[in-house]
Write an enzyme that holds these catalytic residues in place. Structure first.
Site, PDB file in Angstrom:
ATOM      1  N   LYS A  87      -4.363   0.592   3.265  1.00 25.56           N
ATOM      2  CA  LYS A  87      -4.700   0.706   2.024  1.00 25.56           C
ATOM      3  C   LYS A  87      -3.843   1.771   1.339  1.00 25.56           C
ATOM      4  CE  LYS A  87      -7.312   4.810   2.155  1.00 25.56           C
ATOM      5  NZ  LYS A  87      -6.847   5.943   1.100  1.00 25.56           N
ATOM      6  N   ASN A  88      -3.006   2.709   2.167  1.00 22.52           N
ATOM      7  CA  ASN A  88      -2.009   3.471   1.487  1.00 22.52           C
ATOM      8  C   ASN A  88      -0.659   2.813   1.114  1.00 22.52           C
ATOM      9  OD1 ASN A  88      -3.968   5.363   1.464  1.00 22.52           O
ATOM     10  ND2 ASN A  88      -3.182   6.577   2.988  1.00 22.52           N
ATOM     11  N   ARG A 146      -8.211   8.602  -6.204  1.00 25.15           N
ATOM     12  CA  ARG A 146      -7.039   9.549  -6.901  1.00 25.15           C
ATOM     13  C   ARG A 146      -5.760   8.835  -6.861  1.00 25.15           C
ATOM     14  NH1 ARG A 146      -6.041  13.952  -6.571  1.00 25.15           N
ATOM     15  NH2 ARG A 146      -4.433  13.672  -5.588  1.00 25.15           N
ATOM     16  N   CYS A 197     -10.732  16.693  -4.641  1.00 25.05           N
ATOM     17  CA  CYS A 197     -11.719  15.930  -3.644  1.00 25.05           C
ATOM     18  C   CYS A 197     -12.142  16.992  -2.493  1.00 25.05           C
ATOM     19  CB  CYS A 197     -11.111  14.845  -3.105  1.00 25.05           C
ATOM     20  SG  CYS A 197      -9.721  15.128  -2.004  1.00 25.05           S
ATOM     21  N   ARG A 243      -5.510  19.038  -4.800  1.00 26.02           N
ATOM     22  CA  ARG A 243      -4.991  17.711  -5.172  1.00 26.02           C
ATOM     23  C   ARG A 243      -4.284  17.743  -6.335  1.00 26.02           C
ATOM     24  NH1 ARG A 243      -7.038  14.015  -1.421  1.00 26.02           N
ATOM     25  NH2 ARG A 243      -4.963  12.836  -1.590  1.00 26.02           N
ATOM     26  N   LYS A 291       8.294  20.019  -3.181  1.00 24.54           N
ATOM     27  CA  LYS A 291       7.837  19.963  -1.703  1.00 24.54           C
ATOM     28  C   LYS A 291       7.580  18.431  -1.489  1.00 24.54           C
ATOM     29  CE  LYS A 291       3.207  20.771  -0.988  1.00 24.54           C
ATOM     30  NZ  LYS A 291       1.924  21.857  -1.138  1.00 24.54           N
ATOM     31  N   SER A 309       6.162  15.178  -1.232  1.00 21.02           N
ATOM     32  CA  SER A 309       4.498  14.718  -1.717  1.00 21.02           C
ATOM     33  C   SER A 309       4.875  13.156  -1.660  1.00 21.02           C
ATOM     34  CB  SER A 309       4.431  15.139  -3.038  1.00 21.02           C
ATOM     35  OG  SER A 309       3.502  14.078  -3.787  1.00 21.02           O
ATOM     36  N   VAL A 310       3.708  12.474  -0.868  1.00 27.22           N
ATOM     37  CA  VAL A 310       3.660  11.163  -0.889  1.00 27.22           C
ATOM     38  C   VAL A 310       3.627  10.546  -2.468  1.00 27.22           C
ATOM     39  CG1 VAL A 310       2.368   9.244  -0.112  1.00 27.22           C
ATOM     40  CG2 VAL A 310       2.940  11.050   1.602  1.00 27.22           C
ATOM     41  N   ASP A 331      -3.800  12.707   8.224  1.00 24.85           N
ATOM     42  CA  ASP A 331      -4.849  11.610   8.340  1.00 24.85           C
ATOM     43  C   ASP A 331      -5.626  11.279   9.529  1.00 24.85           C
ATOM     44  OD1 ASP A 331      -3.632   9.731   5.483  1.00 24.85           O
ATOM     45  OD2 ASP A 331      -4.690  11.692   5.465  1.00 24.85           O
ATOM     46  N   ILE A 338      -1.109  20.433   5.950  1.00 19.14           N
ATOM     47  CA  ILE A 338      -0.961  19.502   4.453  1.00 19.14           C
ATOM     48  C   ILE A 338      -1.777  19.964   3.386  1.00 19.14           C
ATOM     49  CG2 ILE A 338      -0.818  17.090   3.562  1.00 19.14           C
ATOM     50  CD1 ILE A 338       1.388  17.776   5.537  1.00 19.14           C
ATOM     51  N   ARG A 341     -14.401   3.395   1.736  1.00 18.22           N
ATOM     52  CA  ARG A 341     -13.210   3.589   1.061  1.00 18.22           C
ATOM     53  C   ARG A 341     -11.952   2.906   1.760  1.00 18.22           C
ATOM     54  NH1 ARG A 341     -11.978   8.952  -0.969  1.00 18.22           N
ATOM     55  NH2 ARG A 341     -10.181   7.891  -1.621  1.00 18.22           N
TER      56      ARG A 341
HETATM   57  C1  EPZ Z   1      -1.225  10.654   0.244  1.00 14.95           C
HETATM   58  O1  EPZ Z   1      -1.856  11.624  -0.675  1.00 14.95           O
HETATM   59  C2  EPZ Z   1      -2.443  10.042   0.958  1.00 14.95           C
HETATM   60  N1  EPZ Z   1      -3.177   9.186  -0.064  1.00 14.95           N
HETATM   61  C3  EPZ Z   1      -3.293  10.761   1.874  1.00 14.95           C
HETATM   62  O2  EPZ Z   1      -4.390   9.886   2.363  1.00 14.95           O
HETATM   63  C4  EPZ Z   1      -2.454  11.539   2.796  1.00 14.95           C
HETATM   64  O3  EPZ Z   1      -3.371  12.457   3.404  1.00 14.95           O
HETATM   65  C5  EPZ Z   1      -1.273  12.404   2.146  1.00 14.95           C
HETATM   66  O4  EPZ Z   1      -0.605  11.416   1.285  1.00 14.95           O
HETATM   67  C6  EPZ Z   1      -0.450  13.132   3.156  1.00 14.95           C
HETATM   68  O5  EPZ Z   1       0.133  12.082   3.782  1.00 14.95           O
HETATM   69  C7  EPZ Z   1      -2.699   7.828  -0.412  1.00 14.95           C
HETATM   70  O6  EPZ Z   1      -1.544   7.337  -0.037  1.00 14.95           O
HETATM   71  C8  EPZ Z   1      -3.519   7.020  -1.326  1.00 14.95           C
HETATM   72  P1  EPZ Z   1       0.800  14.540  -0.993  1.00 14.95           P
HETATM   73  P2  EPZ Z   1      -1.144  12.362  -1.750  1.00 14.95           P
HETATM   74  O7  EPZ Z   1       1.119  14.524  -2.651  1.00 14.95           O
HETATM   75  O8  EPZ Z   1      -0.041  11.365  -2.270  1.00 14.95           O
HETATM   76  C9  EPZ Z   1       0.392  18.856  -2.720  1.00 14.95           C
HETATM   77  C10 EPZ Z   1      -6.270   9.089   3.080  1.00 14.95           C
HETATM   78  O9  EPZ Z   1      -6.940   9.519   3.843  1.00 14.95           O
HETATM   79  N2  EPZ Z   1       0.689  18.474  -3.839  1.00 14.95           N
HETATM   80  O10 EPZ Z   1       1.651  14.065  -0.039  1.00 14.95           O
HETATM   81  O11 EPZ Z   1      -2.144  12.925  -2.811  1.00 14.95           O
HETATM   82  C11 EPZ Z   1      -1.150  18.500  -2.119  1.00 14.95           C
HETATM   83  O12 EPZ Z   1      -2.137  19.209  -2.866  1.00 14.95           O
HETATM   84  C12 EPZ Z   1      -5.611   9.951   2.062  1.00 14.95           C
HETATM   85  O13 EPZ Z   1      -5.987   7.729   3.227  1.00 14.95           O
HETATM   86  C13 EPZ Z   1       0.992  19.309  -5.140  1.00 14.95           C
HETATM   87  O14 EPZ Z   1       0.784  20.302  -4.822  1.00 14.95           O
HETATM   88  O15 EPZ Z   1      -0.633  13.648  -0.875  1.00 14.95           O
HETATM   89  C14 EPZ Z   1      -1.078  18.495  -0.659  1.00 14.95           C
HETATM   90  O16 EPZ Z   1      -1.339  19.802  -0.346  1.00 14.95           O
HETATM   91  C15 EPZ Z   1      -6.212  11.355   2.039  1.00 14.95           C
HETATM   92  N3  EPZ Z   1       1.443  18.929  -5.996  1.00 14.95           N
HETATM   93  C16 EPZ Z   1       0.396  18.132  -0.464  1.00 14.95           C
HETATM   94  O17 EPZ Z   1       1.159  18.491  -1.456  1.00 14.95           O
HETATM   95  C17 EPZ Z   1       1.586  17.458  -6.396  1.00 14.95           C
HETATM   96  O18 EPZ Z   1       1.789  17.254  -7.341  1.00 14.95           O
HETATM   97  C18 EPZ Z   1       0.634  16.551   0.276  1.00 14.95           C
HETATM   98  O19 EPZ Z   1       0.117  15.791  -0.796  1.00 14.95           O
HETATM   99  C19 EPZ Z   1       1.526  16.662  -5.545  1.00 14.95           C
HETATM  100  C20 EPZ Z   1       0.950  17.084  -3.910  1.00 14.95           C
END
Ligand code: EPZ
Length: 419
Positions: free
Chosen positions: A22-23, A94, A118, A123, A163, A165-166, A307, A329, A399
């Site tokens: 999915k991701n 998202r 969420c 997020r 930081k 961020s995926v 996850d 995270i 989902r």
């Molecule tokens: C991706 O979410 C995944 N979703 C998430 O999987 C996964 O948990 C997450 O990466 C961490 O590995 C998809 O790939 C669709 P991040 P993402 O940006 O990209 C903060 C699932 O269950 N942040 O790496 O939203 C954020 O709040 C889902 O499949 C900011 O502060 O994660 C979090 O605390 C759930 N500002 C941390 O960074 C930003 O602009 C990591 O978020 C972006 C993120």
């Protein structure tokens, strides 16, 4: 609303085939906005989030031919694209924010709904927006929408993410693929799904190279070629079933996954006591009577993934002594704890740490899913309880887990959906 009825305490054994990721599929689908050529994607998982992303891409003008089982798609030429992503589609998935980068790269403008928070956290997307601004994007946020534009073309540059961020890494890799000149992105997230996205864009004609552990160099291009691409397997689905295998006495064969991309998880399960045999694209696992407690912190790849935190917590409830999981995270990813405690677990939360007492005998209960990964942890716990469990709000589950009841019934689980 559908609910799941689970009777536990059956010996689980047999084979489980892992579906497409999915991701990986979500950013790859978003990046197809860049190209006006033919794109054939296969091995997409048939899950709600992919359906929503396809709906979003259709709503902006991409034309699709979906295979019968909805696991492969052909995107025909797409010329007329509306650079608008509405709230009703972005709010439930998202990853909709990932259309921002490609829209700006190809059309120079975009109106995209903020994804909103969420259940696992606020997020924010500030890193996405501030990084895009470094490519020359001007944006303002009005009524929950990002209104963004760039005067001419995005301009490649050096960007260091504040930081890891995926999503921000994915949005910027996609945007820089069509920016003018060269971009160097540092402090990138390096999840396997991001590598899959890079492989896809390169297969389409992009020029992206990893030049350091978390550093990628991108030469912007302005045209792409027709492409056929098979999306990678889902390592979080695989990790989920491995954890189930570590709790079962029977032998589970997890097929269609490259063990190398879930090395951290495999090493942890071996430490806990699971017996594991690896081959090129299959993992054979069986649990042990004695499950050892351990202390774990979630971290960006290659650390232990957030996850899989809820799923591992269920396994650690069965350990012979206490364990601690620190969620580093997301700020609110322990919603499953109260439901597990209602099943007899003894878990205490202190800030972002969960202290998990072992030797739990889960009892069946009426349960409520709160987010995608928490919902599957309730199923894992229910499968060990003698009594019946009923799990509501399983739209969270749909989902991201393809045909989960079918896959579980195939290994002996007594589980059925009641509408
Ligand atoms: C991706 O979410 C995944 N979703 C998430 O999987 C996964 O948990 C997450 O990466 C961490 O590995 C998809 O790939 C669709 P991040 P993402 O940006 O990209 C903060 C699932 O269950 N942040 O790496 O939203 C954020 O709040 C889902 O499949 C900011 O502060 O994660 C979090 O605390 C759930 N500002 C941390 O960074 C930003 O602009 C990591 O978020 C972006 C993120």
């Amino acid at each position: 609303m559908d609910r799941l009825e689970v009777f536990g305490a059956n010996k689980l054994k047999g084979q489980i085939r892992i579906s497409g990721s999915k991701n990986a599929s979500l950013p790859i689908l978003a990046s197809t906005i860049l190209s006006d050529k033919k794109i054939y994607l296969s091995n997409l998982p048939n899950v709600k989030d992919i359906e929503t992303m396809i709906k979003l891409l259709k709503s902006i003008g991409l034309t699709f031919k979906l295979s019968k089982k909805r696991k492969s798609i052909l995107i025909e030429k797409n010329k007329k694209i509306k650079t608008y992503a509405p709230y009703n589609l972005v709010k439930t998935m998202r990853a909709g924010i990932l259309v921002l980068g490609p829209m700006l790269a190809r059309f120079g403008k975009a109106k995209v709904s903020l994804p909103g928070g969420c259940s696992i956290g606020t997020r924010p997307v500030d890193i996405h927006l501030k990084s895009l601004a470094k490519l020359g994007v001007k944006y303002k946020i009005v009524d929950g929408y990002v209104h963004a534009f760039v005067k001419k073309k995005l301009k490649g540059t050096k960007i260091k993410f504040p930081k890891i961020s995926v999503g921000a890494t994915e949005n910027l890799i996609i945007a820089c693929s069509m920016a003018e000149g060269t971009s160097i992105l540092t402090n990138c997230a390096i999840e396997p799904e991001i590598k899959d996205l890079v492989n896809f864009i390169n297969a389409m004609g992009g020029k992206i190279r990893w030049i350091g552990k978390r550093t990628v160099r991108i030469y912007g291009v302005n045209k792409f070629n027709d492409v056929y691409y098979k999306v990678m397997s889902d390592r979080i689905e695989a990790g989920t079933y491995l954890i189930l295998g570590a709790m079962s006495e029977g032998v589970l064969k997890i097929q269609g996954i490259n063990p190398k991309i879930i090395k951290t998880e495999i090493d942890i399960l071996k430490k806990i006591g699971a017996k594991i045999i690896l081959s090129k694209d299959q993992i054979i696992i069986s649990g042990s009577k004695k499950i050892k407690g351990i202390n774990i912190k979630t971290a960006p790849y290659p650390g232990f993934p957030s996850d899989l935190q809820a799923q591992l917590m269920v396994l650690l409830c069965k350990a012979e002594k206490y364990s601690v999981i620190q969620e580093k995270i997301f700020e609110n990813r322990f919603m499953h704890v109260s439901e597990l405690n209602r099943m007899g677990a003894k878990i205490i939360i202190k800030k972002n740490k969960a202290i998990i007492n072992g030797n739990t005998k889960f009892r069946g209960a009426e349960l409520m899913a709160t987010d995608l990964r928490a919902s599957v942890s309730l199923i894992i716990a229910a499968l060990t309880a003698k009594e019946k469990s009923i799990i509501s709000r399983i739209y969270h589950l749909d989902r991201g887990y393809e045909k989960i009841e079918k896959k579980l019934r195939k290994i002996g689980a007594k589980i059925r959906r009641i509408s």
